[in-house]
Every structure is written in structure tokens, then in C-alpha cells.
Design a protein around this motif. Structure first.
Motif, PDB file in Angstrom:
ATOM      1  N   PRO A 274      16.989  30.498   9.089  1.00 19.87           N
ATOM      2  CA  PRO A 274      16.177  29.825   9.712  1.00 19.87           C
ATOM      3  C   PRO A 274      14.872  30.260   9.791  1.00 19.87           C
ATOM      4  CG  PRO A 274      17.903  29.200  10.093  1.00 19.87           C
ATOM      5  CD  PRO A 274      18.113  30.456   9.184  1.00 19.87           C
ATOM      6  N   SER A 275      14.749  31.160  10.402  1.00 22.16           N
ATOM      7  CA  SER A 275      13.406  32.269  10.961  1.00 22.16           C
ATOM      8  C   SER A 275      13.024  32.847  10.406  1.00 22.16           C
ATOM      9  CB  SER A 275      13.926  32.406  12.936  1.00 22.16           C
ATOM     10  OG  SER A 275      14.924  31.524  13.787  1.00 22.16           O
ATOM     11  N   ASN A 276      12.856  33.087   9.940  1.00 27.42           N
ATOM     12  CA  ASN A 276      12.477  34.437   8.860  1.00 27.42           C
ATOM     13  C   ASN A 276      10.667  33.827   8.875  1.00 27.42           C
ATOM     14  OD1 ASN A 276      11.819  35.315   6.307  1.00 27.42           O
ATOM     15  ND2 ASN A 276      12.873  36.367   6.749  1.00 27.42           N
ATOM     16  N   ALA A 277       9.906  34.418   8.929  1.00 22.10           N
ATOM     17  CA  ALA A 277       8.745  33.930   9.174  1.00 22.10           C
ATOM     18  C   ALA A 277       7.829  34.345   7.455  1.00 22.10           C
ATOM     19  CB  ALA A 277       8.049  35.502   9.369  1.00 22.10           C
ATOM     20  N   ALA A 278       8.230  34.941   6.690  1.00 21.93           N
ATOM     21  CA  ALA A 278       7.587  34.948   4.966  1.00 21.93           C
ATOM     22  C   ALA A 278       8.318  33.540   4.297  1.00 21.93           C
ATOM     23  CB  ALA A 278       8.544  36.211   4.237  1.00 21.93           C
TER      24      ALA A 278
ATOM     25  N   GLN B 102       3.997  26.556  11.804  1.00 27.28           N
ATOM     26  CA  GLN B 102       4.557  26.778  13.144  1.00 27.28           C
ATOM     27  C   GLN B 102       5.389  27.501  13.729  1.00 27.28           C
ATOM     28  OE1 GLN B 102       3.569  22.650  14.597  1.00 27.28           O
ATOM     29  NE2 GLN B 102       1.871  22.711  15.504  1.00 27.28           N
ATOM     30  N   ALA B 103       6.292  27.311  13.010  1.00 24.58           N
ATOM     31  CA  ALA B 103       7.716  27.908  12.868  1.00 24.58           C
ATOM     32  C   ALA B 103       7.241  29.092  12.678  1.00 24.58           C
ATOM     33  CB  ALA B 103       8.604  26.772  11.990  1.00 24.58           C
ATOM     34  N   ALA B 104       6.741  29.961  11.654  1.00 20.69           N
ATOM     35  CA  ALA B 104       6.687  30.797  11.505  1.00 20.69           C
ATOM     36  C   ALA B 104       5.927  31.812  12.284  1.00 20.69           C
ATOM     37  CB  ALA B 104       5.601  30.744  10.214  1.00 20.69           C
ATOM     38  N   LEU B 105       4.832  31.000  13.023  1.00 22.43           N
ATOM     39  CA  LEU B 105       4.040  31.802  14.418  1.00 22.43           C
ATOM     40  C   LEU B 105       4.923  32.209  15.601  1.00 22.43           C
ATOM     41  CD1 LEU B 105       0.490  30.065  14.129  1.00 22.43           C
ATOM     42  CD2 LEU B 105       1.127  32.436  13.903  1.00 22.43           C
ATOM     43  N   LYS B 106       6.132  31.409  15.501  1.00 19.39           N
ATOM     44  CA  LYS B 106       6.910  31.705  16.708  1.00 19.39           C
ATOM     45  C   LYS B 106       7.586  33.241  16.034  1.00 19.39           C
ATOM     46  CE  LYS B 106       7.844  26.642  18.052  1.00 19.39           C
ATOM     47  NZ  LYS B 106       8.960  25.750  18.076  1.00 19.39           N
ATOM     48  N   ALA B 107       8.113  33.010  15.047  1.00 20.03           N
ATOM     49  CA  ALA B 107       8.488  34.553  14.500  1.00 20.03           C
ATOM     50  C   ALA B 107       7.845  34.909  14.530  1.00 20.03           C
ATOM     51  CB  ALA B 107       9.343  34.071  12.840  1.00 20.03           C
ATOM     52  N   LYS B 108       6.680  34.890  14.626  1.00 22.30           N
ATOM     53  CA  LYS B 108       5.804  36.411  13.998  1.00 22.30           C
ATOM     54  C   LYS B 108       4.366  35.863  15.042  1.00 22.30           C
ATOM     55  CE  LYS B 108       4.023  39.007  10.384  1.00 22.30           C
ATOM     56  NZ  LYS B 108       4.064  39.281   9.069  1.00 22.30           N
ATOM     57  N   PRO B 109       4.147  36.186  16.029  1.00 16.89           N
ATOM     58  CA  PRO B 109       2.755  35.109  16.578  1.00 16.89           C
ATOM     59  C   PRO B 109       1.667  36.394  16.713  1.00 16.89           C
ATOM     60  CG  PRO B 109       5.149  35.962  18.468  1.00 16.89           C
ATOM     61  CD  PRO B 109       5.515  36.062  16.754  1.00 16.89           C
ATOM     62  N   GLY B 110       0.582  35.888  16.714  1.00 19.07           N
ATOM     63  CA  GLY B 110      -0.568  35.816  16.151  1.00 19.07           C
ATOM     64  C   GLY B 110      -0.610  36.410  14.821  1.00 19.07           C
ATOM     65  N   ASP B 111       0.091  36.514  13.785  1.00 24.21           N
ATOM     66  CA  ASP B 111      -0.117  36.645  12.628  1.00 24.21           C
ATOM     67  C   ASP B 111      -1.936  36.502  11.979  1.00 24.21           C
ATOM     68  OD1 ASP B 111       0.967  38.173  10.179  1.00 24.21           O
ATOM     69  OD2 ASP B 111       0.018  36.052   9.249  1.00 24.21           O
ATOM     70  N   PRO B 112      -2.746  37.123  11.556  1.00 20.80           N
ATOM     71  CA  PRO B 112      -3.932  36.324  11.443  1.00 20.80           C
ATOM     72  C   PRO B 112      -3.841  35.761  10.550  1.00 20.80           C
ATOM     73  CG  PRO B 112      -3.799  38.173  11.679  1.00 20.80           C
ATOM     74  CD  PRO B 112      -2.784  38.315  11.986  1.00 20.80           C
ATOM     75  N   ARG B 113      -3.096  35.614   8.795  1.00 18.86           N
ATOM     76  CA  ARG B 113      -3.301  34.835   7.976  1.00 18.86           C
ATOM     77  C   ARG B 113      -2.002  33.980   7.990  1.00 18.86           C
ATOM     78  NH1 ARG B 113      -1.190  37.118   2.634  1.00 18.86           N
ATOM     79  NH2 ARG B 113      -2.735  38.739   2.744  1.00 18.86           N
ATOM     80  N   LEU B 114      -1.378  33.375   9.198  1.00 17.38           N
ATOM     81  CA  LEU B 114      -0.423  32.578   9.474  1.00 17.38           C
ATOM     82  C   LEU B 114      -1.748  31.961  10.412  1.00 17.38           C
ATOM     83  CD1 LEU B 114       2.690  33.463  11.189  1.00 17.38           C
ATOM     84  CD2 LEU B 114       1.877  32.023   8.720  1.00 17.38           C
ATOM     85  N   LEU B 115      -2.670  32.553  11.073  1.00 22.84           N
ATOM     86  CA  LEU B 115      -3.481  30.894  11.940  1.00 22.84           C
ATOM     87  C   LEU B 115      -4.357  30.713  11.178  1.00 22.84           C
ATOM     88  CD1 LEU B 115      -4.011  34.060  15.247  1.00 22.84           C
ATOM     89  CD2 LEU B 115      -3.160  32.048  15.748  1.00 22.84           C
ATOM     90  N   ILE B 116      -4.837  31.374  10.122  1.00 24.51           N
ATOM     91  CA  ILE B 116      -5.971  30.719   8.901  1.00 24.51           C
ATOM     92  C   ILE B 116      -5.124  29.915   9.073  1.00 24.51           C
ATOM     93  CG2 ILE B 116      -7.454  30.994   7.518  1.00 24.51           C
ATOM     94  CD1 ILE B 116      -9.068  31.717  10.130  1.00 24.51           C
ATOM     95  N   ASN B 117      -3.888  29.806   8.015  1.00 26.59           N
ATOM     96  CA  ASN B 117      -3.576  28.450   7.550  1.00 26.59           C
ATOM     97  C   ASN B 117      -3.100  27.119   8.300  1.00 26.59           C
ATOM     98  OD1 ASN B 117      -3.550  30.031   5.017  1.00 26.59           O
ATOM     99  ND2 ASN B 117      -1.701  30.897   4.759  1.00 26.59           N
ATOM    100  N   LEU B 118      -2.423  27.797   8.836  1.00 25.01           N
ATOM    101  CA  LEU B 118      -2.324  26.353   9.977  1.00 25.01           C
ATOM    102  C   LEU B 118      -4.017  25.916  10.310  1.00 25.01           C
ATOM    103  CD1 LEU B 118      -0.970  25.140  11.844  1.00 25.01           C
ATOM    104  CD2 LEU B 118      -0.865  26.527  13.732  1.00 25.01           C
TER     105      LEU B 118
END
Length: 354
Positions: free
Chosen positions: A42-46, A69-85
Motif C-alpha cells: 500500500p505504501s510503495n511509491a513506485a 499525494q500518497a506516493a509523496l508520503k512514501a517518497k517526500p520531495g521527489d521532483p517528478r512526483l511534485l511536477i506530476n501532482l
């Protein structure tokens, strides 16, 4: 330990199969495998990030936001996740939510996206300073700079910037599409129709240009032309959420409720945080004097976009009809405040932008 190994053993093939399906454009299969993978981890960022991609690709931006948002909790500050969100928020016109996400990423792409947010938040001069500092000759950056200049009242400079697209864009049709889109966003509707019509003539398969041309015709109240163009867009791209929104909104403005609702239903499912779809549901209910049903939609629209005059106009009327005099007066005060700030005529200006 044995359980963890078993989970990894099951997760690997699922994730690999989902990634292959995603790459090939089989989003249904990718979603199915990723949902199974999420049950295992459930918490796997990928897994969560790829689920967000699937939802974005299928234009279900509310679900995409939840996944990112759930992925960022598992991998805070990830640039690609921030852009996609941030991009998912942009699709719902939530620029205030997107802006701080882009500001956390130190890339040229993030600066361009930040500038885009500033333009649509009414701060084009800040965007100009940022874009000029980037000194980028890429078509996307030139489009944003030209748009910012035109919105700042520097029409001549903006036009000269946009003219550079004629030599920088992939094709003449692409250049005219971007120029016409900037004209439309700057509310030069007649000029937008002229330029976008040329783009469509040059490349009849450029569906994006056809959609922008439809939007320009909506703004000019050329309803028959707009309806025809939007139907053509949906014939080419049946799941295009923006086309469904504009066609649903057009039918709502024409009081064609039965035709509007199927399109608006698709938009609400994909973009529950988009103010415009709530506004038009509320408007349709209010037009039919179903004021109790109209009220929650209009309240949601006002919360999501408190700077839209037409929302407060409809909310004023609806609250008054329900005997909610206090709320009606509050809504009217907001309407008058915005009308004076915009120096706009005292009229019920329809919500047209997505």
C-alpha cells in the motif's frame, strides 16, 4: 521475513506487467495490475506514482492527485512526483495548489510551469520577469511569455514574441495553434478565430487547434459553430474531458439540460475539484427551480473559485429563493466586490474558461 519475501515475489511480476501495459497505452490493464500491486504494498511509491500516471492519462485527475499525494508520503520531495501532482492540479485550474509544488523543483520546466500559474493567477508581470530570465527559445516558453505580455497590456510586444513561434514551432500549423491559443487566453476572440481557423485548415488532424477554435466561438456566442467543432473533437477523441466540459457548458447556457448532463457527468467523474462543472450543475438546477439541489453545487463552486463573478450571481439568486437572506446578501456582496474590481458591466457573465 518469509511474508515480505512472498510479497516481493508477487509484486515484481505485477509491477513489470503494469509498466509494460502503461508503456503500450493499455491503461485498463495497467490500472488493474497496479491496483493489485497496491493491495500487496500500500505504501510503495513506485506503484502509487504509476497509478497516478494511469489516472492522469485517462483524465481522472481527482484520483491522480490522491495517488501522487500518497506516493509523496512514501517518497517526500521527489521532483517528478511534485511536477506530476502540480500538473494534475493545473488540470483542475487549481493554480494555488500547483504553484508551491512547482517552486520546490529546481528545473527550467518547473520555472515555466510556475510562470504559467502566475499568469492565470493574475500576476503576468512576475511571470514575464521569470520567463525573460530563462532566455528560452522553446515554443512553450515563447507561448507563455507572449501570453504574459499580452495579459500585462503589452500587446505589441506580446505579438512580436508570439510571431517568433512561426520559425520555432514544429510546423506552421503548430505555430498558429499556439498563437491562436494565446489570443484566446488574452480575450482577443476574433483574432483567435482567424488564426486558429488557419491552423485547422493547414492541419485538419490537429485536434487541439479545433478545440481552441471551438472555445473561441463559445466566447463569441457563435453557438452552432462551437457545437459542430466540439462534436468533431469528441468524434476524434471521445474521452476528451475538456471538450465534454465545453459542450456540456454550451448546452447548459442554452438550457438544454438533457444534452448537457451526460457531458458534465463525465467531467465531474474526472475532475471533481474543478469549479466549473459544479457551477453548471448548480446553474441547471437553479434554472429548473430546483434550488435545494442547486445550492451545494454552487457553494462548492464558490469555495473552489471565489474569484468568479457568475458563481456569486447564481448563489445570490439561489439563496434568496430558499429564504436564506443572510447568505444571499453575502453572495451579493462578493459579486459586487468582484464587479467593481474588474470594472465589469452589471451582468450575469457566464463561466466559460476551463
Amino acid at each position: 521475513m518469509l511474508l515480505a519475501v512472498l510479497v516481493l515475489f508477487q509484486l515484481g511480476p505485477l509491477f513489470e506487467r503494469a509498466a509494460q501495459a502503461l508503456q503500450s497505452g493499455d491503461y485498463e490493464a495497467a490500472e488493474r495490475d497496479l491496483i493489485q500491486a497496491r493491495k500487496l504494498a500500500p505504501s510503495n511509491a513506485a506503484v502509487l506514482a504509476n497509478l497516478g500516471v494511469v489516472y492522469s492519462k485517462t483524465e481522472r485527475y481527482g484520483k491522480a492527485i490522491e495517488a501522487y499525494q500518497a506516493a509523496l508520503k512514501a517518497k517526500p520531495g521527489d521532483p517528478r512526483l511534485l511536477i506530476n501532482l502540480g500538473l494534475a492540479h493545473l488540470k483542475q485550474e487549481d493554480y494555488r495548489a500547483a504553484l508551491p509544488l512547482f517552486r520546490q523543483v529546481p528545473t527550467t520546466q518547473a520555472r515555466e510551469l510556475e510562470a504559467g500559474c502566475l499568469i492565470f493567477m493574475g500576476e503576468p508581470r512576475k511571470a514575464i520577469a521569470m520567463l525573460e530570465g530563462l532566455a528560452s527559445a522553446e515554443p512553450g516558453a515563447l507561448y507563455l511569455l507572449g501570453l504574459a505580455q499580452m495579459r500585462a497590456g503589452e500587446t505589441g510586444k506580446g505579438q512580436r514574441t508570439l510571431d517568433q513561434l512561426l520559425t520555432r514551432a514544429v510546423s506552421p500549423a503548430q505555430a498558429e495553434y499556439l498563437i491562436g491559443k494565446a489570443m484566446l487566453e488574452s480575450e482577443y476572440f476574433e483574432q483567435a478565430v482567424e488564426v486558429l481557423s488557419r491552423a485547422v485548415h493547414r492541419d485538419p488532424n490537429l485536434v487541439e487547434a479545433r478545440l481552441e477554435l471551438a472555445k473561441a466561438n463559445v466566447s463569441l456566442r457563435r453557438n452552432d459553430e462551437a457545437e459542430t467543432l466540439l462534436k468533431e473533437v469528441l468524434a476524434a477523441r471521445p474521452s476528451d474531458v475538456e471538450a465534454h466540459y465545453y459542450l456540456g457548458a454550451l448546452y447548459a447556457q442554452l438550457d438544454r439540460e438533457a444534452e448537457a448532463l451526460p457531458h458534465l457527468d463525465k467531467v465531474l467523474a474526472a475532475k471533481p475539484g474543478f469549479w466549473g462543472v459544479h457551477y453548471y450543475y448548480g446553474r441547471l438546477h437553479a434554472a429548473a427551480r430546483r434550488y435545494k439541489q442547486a445550492l451545494p453545487f454552487l457553494e462548492a463552486a464558490a469555495k473552489l473559485n471565489p474569484d468568479e463573478m457568475s458563481v456569486w450571481y447564481q448563489l445570490t439568486r439561489t439563496a434568496k429563493a430558499l429564504g436564506m437572506d443572510g447568505r444571499s446578501k453575502e453572495a451579493l456582496a462578493n459579486y459586487e466586490r468582484l464587479r467593481k474590481a474588474n470594472m465589469a458591466p452589471d451582468s450575469n457573465k457566464p463561466a466559460e474558461k476551463m
